[in-house]
Design a protein around this motif. Sequence first.
Motif, PDB file in Angstrom:
ATOM      1  N   LYS A 131       0.852  -1.287  -0.179  1.00  0.00           N
ATOM      2  CA  LYS A 131      -0.027   0.067   0.031  1.00  0.00           C
ATOM      3  C   LYS A 131       0.676   1.169   0.030  1.00  0.00           C
ATOM      4  CE  LYS A 131      -3.964  -2.005   0.048  1.00  0.00           C
ATOM      5  NZ  LYS A 131      -5.140  -2.127  -1.029  1.00  0.00           N
ATOM      6  N   SER A 132       1.951   1.139   0.395  1.00  0.00           N
ATOM      7  CA  SER A 132       2.879   2.472   0.777  1.00  0.00           C
ATOM      8  C   SER A 132       3.888   2.516  -0.640  1.00  0.00           C
ATOM      9  CB  SER A 132       3.946   2.278   1.999  1.00  0.00           C
ATOM     10  OG  SER A 132       4.546   1.109   1.822  1.00  0.00           O
ATOM     11  N   GLY A 133       3.847   1.547  -1.374  1.00  0.00           N
ATOM     12  CA  GLY A 133       4.958   1.747  -2.418  1.00  0.00           C
ATOM     13  C   GLY A 133       6.341   1.665  -2.133  1.00  0.00           C
ATOM     14  N   TRP A 134       6.695   0.578  -0.835  1.00  0.00           N
ATOM     15  CA  TRP A 134       7.851   0.586  -0.252  1.00  0.00           C
ATOM     16  C   TRP A 134       8.878   0.449  -1.404  1.00  0.00           C
ATOM     17  CZ3 TRP A 134       9.875   1.400   4.242  1.00  0.00           C
ATOM     18  CH2 TRP A 134      11.168   0.695   4.594  1.00  0.00           C
ATOM     19  N   GLY A 135       9.840   1.232  -1.186  1.00  0.00           N
ATOM     20  CA  GLY A 135      11.211   1.304  -2.042  1.00  0.00           C
ATOM     21  C   GLY A 135      10.997   1.762  -3.325  1.00  0.00           C
ATOM     22  N   LYS A 136       9.736   2.364  -3.681  1.00  0.00           N
ATOM     23  CA  LYS A 136       9.424   2.706  -5.196  1.00  0.00           C
ATOM     24  C   LYS A 136       9.416   4.308  -5.327  1.00  0.00           C
ATOM     25  CE  LYS A 136       7.209  -1.903  -6.129  1.00  0.00           C
ATOM     26  NZ  LYS A 136       5.905  -2.364  -6.327  1.00  0.00           N
ATOM     27  N   LYS A 137       9.515   4.856  -4.215  1.00  0.00           N
ATOM     28  CA  LYS A 137       9.051   6.259  -4.335  1.00  0.00           C
ATOM     29  C   LYS A 137      10.419   7.070  -4.430  1.00  0.00           C
ATOM     30  CE  LYS A 137       4.895   6.196  -2.001  1.00  0.00           C
ATOM     31  NZ  LYS A 137       4.102   6.864  -0.722  1.00  0.00           N
ATOM     32  N   LYS A 138      10.465   8.314  -5.308  1.00  0.00           N
ATOM     33  CA  LYS A 138      11.564   9.309  -5.364  1.00  0.00           C
ATOM     34  C   LYS A 138      11.202  10.375  -4.722  1.00  0.00           C
ATOM     35  CE  LYS A 138      12.527   7.815 -10.137  1.00  0.00           C
ATOM     36  NZ  LYS A 138      12.727   8.252 -11.714  1.00  0.00           N
ATOM     37  N   ASP A 139      12.435  10.999  -4.141  1.00  0.00           N
ATOM     38  CA  ASP A 139      12.250  12.265  -3.125  1.00  0.00           C
ATOM     39  C   ASP A 139      11.347  11.830  -2.027  1.00  0.00           C
ATOM     40  OD1 ASP A 139      13.691  13.467  -5.110  1.00  0.00           O
ATOM     41  OD2 ASP A 139      12.093  13.933  -6.247  1.00  0.00           O
ATOM     42  N   VAL A 140      11.283  10.669  -1.681  1.00  0.00           N
ATOM     43  CA  VAL A 140      10.436  10.350  -0.094  1.00  0.00           C
ATOM     44  C   VAL A 140      11.407   9.182   0.307  1.00  0.00           C
ATOM     45  CG1 VAL A 140       8.370   9.418   0.773  1.00  0.00           C
ATOM     46  CG2 VAL A 140       8.440  11.031  -0.997  1.00  0.00           C
ATOM     47  N   SER A 141      11.457   9.602   1.753  1.00  0.00           N
ATOM     48  CA  SER A 141      12.538   8.737   2.900  1.00  0.00           C
ATOM     49  C   SER A 141      11.496   7.830   3.204  1.00  0.00           C
ATOM     50  CB  SER A 141      13.256   9.168   3.507  1.00  0.00           C
ATOM     51  OG  SER A 141      14.613   9.727   2.745  1.00  0.00           O
ATOM     52  N   GLN A 142      11.488   6.339   3.304  1.00  0.00           N
ATOM     53  CA  GLN A 142      10.342   5.614   3.933  1.00  0.00           C
ATOM     54  C   GLN A 142      10.916   4.860   5.242  1.00  0.00           C
ATOM     55  OE1 GLN A 142       8.790   3.404   0.683  1.00  0.00           O
ATOM     56  NE2 GLN A 142       6.866   4.590   1.004  1.00  0.00           N
ATOM     57  N   GLY A 143      10.269   4.885   5.929  1.00  0.00           N
ATOM     58  CA  GLY A 143      10.538   4.049   7.423  1.00  0.00           C
ATOM     59  C   GLY A 143       9.582   3.109   7.804  1.00  0.00           C
ATOM     60  N   PHE A 144       9.914   1.856   8.034  1.00  0.00           N
ATOM     61  CA  PHE A 144       9.163   0.724   8.263  1.00  0.00           C
ATOM     62  C   PHE A 144       8.948   0.364   9.907  1.00  0.00           C
ATOM     63  CE2 PHE A 144       7.639  -3.591   8.608  1.00  0.00           C
ATOM     64  CZ  PHE A 144       6.223  -3.622   7.923  1.00  0.00           C
ATOM     65  N   SER A 145       7.881  -0.261  10.107  1.00  0.00           N
ATOM     66  CA  SER A 145       7.488  -0.678  11.631  1.00  0.00           C
ATOM     67  C   SER A 145       6.600  -1.580  11.730  1.00  0.00           C
ATOM     68  CB  SER A 145       7.523   0.486  12.501  1.00  0.00           C
ATOM     69  OG  SER A 145       7.588   0.100  13.914  1.00  0.00           O
ATOM     70  N   VAL A 146       6.450  -2.693  12.619  1.00  0.00           N
ATOM     71  CA  VAL A 146       5.396  -3.438  12.751  1.00  0.00           C
ATOM     72  C   VAL A 146       5.408  -3.837  14.129  1.00  0.00           C
ATOM     73  CG1 VAL A 146       6.890  -5.767  12.041  1.00  0.00           C
ATOM     74  CG2 VAL A 146       4.164  -5.697  12.207  1.00  0.00           C
ATOM     75  N   TYR A 147       4.126  -4.377  14.851  1.00  0.00           N
ATOM     76  CA  TYR A 147       4.195  -4.460  16.060  1.00  0.00           C
ATOM     77  C   TYR A 147       2.827  -5.367  16.513  1.00  0.00           C
ATOM     78  CZ  TYR A 147       6.384  -4.243  20.638  1.00  0.00           C
ATOM     79  OH  TYR A 147       7.409  -4.608  21.640  1.00  0.00           O
ATOM     80  N   PHE A 148       2.958  -6.137  17.559  1.00  0.00           N
ATOM     81  CA  PHE A 148       1.778  -6.985  17.962  1.00  0.00           C
ATOM     82  C   PHE A 148       1.663  -6.544  19.287  1.00  0.00           C
ATOM     83  CE2 PHE A 148       1.289 -10.597  20.824  1.00  0.00           C
ATOM     84  CZ  PHE A 148      -0.097 -10.865  20.719  1.00  0.00           C
ATOM     85  N   SER A 149       0.484  -6.256  19.785  1.00  0.00           N
ATOM     86  CA  SER A 149       0.079  -5.704  21.215  1.00  0.00           C
ATOM     87  C   SER A 149      -1.575  -5.860  21.164  1.00  0.00           C
ATOM     88  CB  SER A 149       0.598  -4.553  21.443  1.00  0.00           C
ATOM     89  OG  SER A 149      -0.283  -3.420  20.956  1.00  0.00           O
ATOM     90  N   HIS A 150      -1.892  -6.482  22.413  1.00  0.00           N
ATOM     91  CA  HIS A 150      -3.359  -6.217  22.483  1.00  0.00           C
ATOM     92  C   HIS A 150      -4.184  -7.167  21.765  1.00  0.00           C
ATOM     93  CE1 HIS A 150      -2.331  -2.720  24.762  1.00  0.00           C
ATOM     94  NE2 HIS A 150      -3.010  -2.913  25.686  1.00  0.00           N
ATOM     95  N   ALA A 151      -3.326  -8.151  21.044  1.00  0.00           N
ATOM     96  CA  ALA A 151      -3.954  -9.555  20.214  1.00  0.00           C
ATOM     97  C   ALA A 151      -4.096  -9.097  18.914  1.00  0.00           C
ATOM     98  CB  ALA A 151      -5.381 -10.028  20.798  1.00  0.00           C
ATOM     99  N   SER A 152      -3.599  -7.752  18.566  1.00  0.00           N
ATOM    100  CA  SER A 152      -3.727  -7.192  17.265  1.00  0.00           C
ATOM    101  C   SER A 152      -2.324  -6.901  16.588  1.00  0.00           C
ATOM    102  CB  SER A 152      -4.757  -5.861  16.959  1.00  0.00           C
ATOM    103  OG  SER A 152      -5.965  -6.264  17.479  1.00  0.00           O
TER     104      SER A 152
END
Length: 712
Positions: A557-578
């Motif tokens: 959805k974010s176009g990870w690694g495909k954008k120009k002039d935009v720096s992207q950062g990633f994060s993922v987490y599990f909490s409260h069963a979600s």
Amino acid sequence: MKSTTTNSRRDFLKMSAITGGGLVLGFNWFSAEASAPVVFSSVAAGDIGFNSYLSIATDGTITIMSPNPELGQNIITSFPMVVAEELEADWKKVKVLQANLDNKFDRQLTGGSGAVPHSWKLLRNAGATAKFMLIEAAAKKWAVPASECTAANSFVIHSRTGKKLGYGELAEAASKIPVPATVKLKDRKDFKLIGKSVRNVENHKIVTGQPLFGLDFYREGMVFAMIQRPEQFGMKLKSFDGSIAKSMPGIIDVVSFKNNVAVVGKSTWQVLKARKMVKIEYEKEFALESTEDHDKLFLNLMDNGQATVRRKDGDVDAAFKNAAKVVKGEYQCPFISHSPMEPMNFFAHVRPDGVELVGPTQTPGRARTEVSKLLNIPEDKITLQLTRLGGGFGRRLYNDFTVEAAELSSIIKAPVKLIWTKEDDMTAGTYRPAVRYRFEAALDASGNLTGYKLRGVGINSGNPTRENNFPSGAVENLLIDSVEHKSPITTGAWRAPITNFLAFAEQAFIDEVAQAAGKDPVQFRLDLLAKAKKSPVGDIRYDISRMEGVIKMAAEKSGWGKKKDVSQGFSVYFSHASYVAQVADVVMRAGLPVVKKIYAVSDCGQVVSLNGASHQVMGGIVDGLGHAMYSKLSFRDGAADQNNYNTYRLIRMKEVPEIETHFVDNGIDPTGLGEPALPPTGGAVANAIFKATGKRVRNQPFIEEDVFKTIS
């Protein structure tokens, strides 16, 4: 505006529009079974002992009581939506009432993102049971098989003849139908309401200023009170002189109890002015700690503190001894305030025959228990009416302000409304604990993670780690331990407890490890999950497939690694069963990193209200971003340096980025949502900032890090 407390059963019957008969169905919050229904006109309000209610009046109005406190998480809308879905009700005819505290409700609290998951099946069964009885009543009237009848939009329809009867017309007859032992629930593909966007049922009341919140409550004859507490944590009351305050207009009394000096009067303004005139002397009880002391303490305990091992897998020492590369990182966060918009407040009236409590609390049952113990009054002699909460974020899990109001009422022998100021909230609050984390990772020559260590040092945090969360289970050799410091500064649960900062630290460090391994951060996480799936190490408490799912969707959805002039950062987490994965887009403006957009993919099971869920995610992200970027509560000699919004920095409207939300539709029952979207935000933003600037941010608030040094 006048407001009075009412008995929940009487209130329900009075307000559910049942005037001359109808269906009142009690359903059990401890199981999915319904109690026997009654015809309203044949019983007195006090005789009804159901522990929850669903009513259908003869005019077709459908009413359900919502037991859990409402603080903006939208359960007061989501609960009736679930019932209405199974009932096949016309949503325009559904209304909901806030229930008061009642022993017959199970889990009557708001916290831990558990309200909808807990009540999901119970609510569905309630709606399906009522629908079954309405269909049976219609079939009996028409003398046709019930199998030939269907329900839709608050009508029962005979499919062969096209006859139809409204729920209101059938309500009284339905009340005479035996309650079925089991009912069939709808298939998810047939949902018409669940999963759609539905406006909050209290929107109109909120925007028109109708009395909903604790501060709105007023009782004729009550007095107002404010309390002066020690300004420094570690001090206790020695003496006070309230003579000048007592001589001021409208002031009734100045009294003390425990470490408190309370000023009681006829109006809030009079009490506020008089409180400033009370002369108070304190004496030191504990060491008066400062932020500088905490910084030194963290470093000392990190190396020399007695650690409690939380999890240990494999041979950690050997993994690091044989490592081709070792990556290290330390992260630290300050105390922060909950800062709800509505300051703490509560009404209490202690009478010879019992206690009446009214106000905003996330844990009404606990409030009643604490007052009972304090005053030595049986709990069945204490009533508690819930108001809507003007924010909580964990602060209103604690009932110090409720107990204060009750104790003060017992002393002055009068009904009292206790009100905190915003300064009281910030300087005498219950804060998120300050924490420091040290991470170490061992990599082999191929860039594979072979060893992992985490030590958390917390101030009044209990266990500042979540030892069974990712990447536990994916690393052969792992050690997670913690060190605790006890402080007089009061701390407690803050939205997404512990994980609100731990997630940032873990996810930022995993990016550091991925960089050292020469691997894409997203793929690095996926590889670890694949390893855990193939060769799990020890106990795995998270669902690998669900975590993989949000990671892949967020990247797409974010176009990870495909954008120009935009720096992207990633994060993922599990909490409260979600599970929530986020990608932050950062751009450079005037030499500074600016968060432009955040993509969020949530796996929280079945979404009940789509716009309500989106708002929860957006609110969590704004909260997570704002506190990671700007918020800090520091101390000098036991006193908070910041006491209101002019000195305590929160995110501003112009600083909120665009937020795009997505949800995984996996067909499982709902899991938590009020908190899970907050933890991943700090890590996604920090990782994007590094991508844009080449500089790591390891401490909160980010605004004080070198990368933002040109910001005043």
